[in-house]
Design a protein around this motif. Structure first.
Motif, short mmCIF file in Angstrom:
data_model
loop_
_atom_site.label_atom_id
_atom_site.label_comp_id
_atom_site.label_asym_id
_atom_site.label_seq_id
_atom_site.Cartn_x
_atom_site.Cartn_y
_atom_site.Cartn_z
N THR A 174 -0.16 -4.66 -1.87
CA THR A 174 -1.35 -5.46 -2.16
C THR A 174 -1.32 -5.74 -3.65
O THR A 174 -1.23 -4.80 -4.45
CB THR A 174 -2.63 -4.69 -1.78
OG1 THR A 174 -2.60 -4.40 -0.39
CG2 THR A 174 -3.87 -5.51 -2.10
N THR B 270 -0.35 -2.31 -5.43
CA THR B 270 -0.55 -1.05 -4.73
C THR B 270 0.34 -1.00 -3.49
O THR B 270 0.28 -1.89 -2.65
CB THR B 270 -2.03 -0.89 -4.30
OG1 THR B 270 -2.86 -1.01 -5.45
CG2 THR B 270 -2.27 0.44 -3.62
N ASN C 92 -0.84 6.01 3.34
CA ASN C 92 -2.25 6.23 2.99
C ASN C 92 -2.46 7.54 2.24
O ASN C 92 -3.23 8.40 2.66
CB ASN C 92 -3.14 6.17 4.24
CG ASN C 92 -3.14 4.79 4.84
OD1 ASN C 92 -3.25 3.80 4.13
ND2 ASN C 92 -2.99 4.72 6.14
N LYS D 175 -5.20 3.11 -2.61
CA LYS D 175 -6.38 2.24 -2.75
C LYS D 175 -7.44 2.89 -3.61
O LYS D 175 -8.06 2.24 -4.45
CB LYS D 175 -6.96 1.90 -1.38
CG LYS D 175 -6.12 0.97 -0.56
CD LYS D 175 -6.75 0.71 0.80
CE LYS D 175 -5.83 -0.11 1.67
NZ LYS D 175 -6.37 -0.31 3.00
N GLU D 176 -7.63 4.19 -3.42
CA GLU D 176 -8.64 4.91 -4.19
C GLU D 176 -8.24 5.00 -5.66
O GLU D 176 -9.08 4.87 -6.56
CB GLU D 176 -8.86 6.32 -3.61
CG GLU D 176 -9.48 6.32 -2.23
CD GLU D 176 -8.51 6.04 -1.09
OE1 GLU D 176 -8.98 5.91 0.06
OE2 GLU D 176 -7.28 5.93 -1.31
#
Length: 177
Positions: free
Chosen positions: A134, A149, A154, A158-159
């Motif tokens: 992303t 990213t 996971n 993202k965090e």
């Protein structure tokens, strides 16, 4: 008798201390904040970061921060967030720059506006970590901010990207926070 009760209570507390310490050691680690020269980020356990300037042309205004988590042998990245601050030599808008980057990636989505960023997904041509990324782009007349990213498992990418804070006026303006 009261001294015996106090001694028994003290003995009980001393017996429980190793169990309490062991339980604390088994608790999951919490993310830690880390400051770099231009950004701060909250990094999950196992994540680290490295920054460089002048990485492409040698110009000091080129800035790169790579945040990531590696496998146990430290041979490959499992997830990473790459942050670039570059001179906006052509006066590009975030939209124009994102569209140009998307054209260079495999199977890229159409860039879309998300707040102050233009964001798309795609397969970068060169990458330390295989898989989709992303990419988010923000721009001022002077600088471009690019966030890439990649986090196929996971592991908190993202965090980490969402936790970024600018530590100077320029990076705060680019991030909008």
């Amino acid at each position: 008798m009261p001294r015996t009760a106090v001694a028994a209570l003290l003995f009980l507390v001393l017996l429980c201390l190793p169990a309490i310490a062991a339980a604390d050691g088994d608790a999951p680690a919490t993310p830690a904040g880390r400051d770099f020269s231009r950004f701060a980020a909250t990094l999950p356990p196992g994540w680290d970061g490295e920054e460089r300037t002048g990485f492409s042309s040698g110009a000091p205004e080129e800035y790169m921060l790579v945040l990531g988590v590696q496998d146990e042998a430290a041979e490959r990245f499992l997830a990473q967030v790459s942050v670039f601050v570059l001179p906006n030599r052509k006066g590009s808008t975030a939209e124009d720059f994102a569209r140009g980057m998307a054209e260079l990636q495999g199977d890229a989505t159409e860039p879309r506006e998300e707040g102050r960023f233009w964001t798309f997904e795609g397969e970068p041509r060169t990458q330390a970590l295989r898989g989709r990324a992303t990419t988010s782009v923000a721009a001022t007349p002077e600088r471009l901010l690019i966030l890439i990213t990649q986090d196929p498992e996971n592991l908190g990418g993202k965090e980490v990207a969402a936790s970024l804070r600018g530590l100077d006026d320029e990076t705060r303006a680019l991030l909008g926070r």
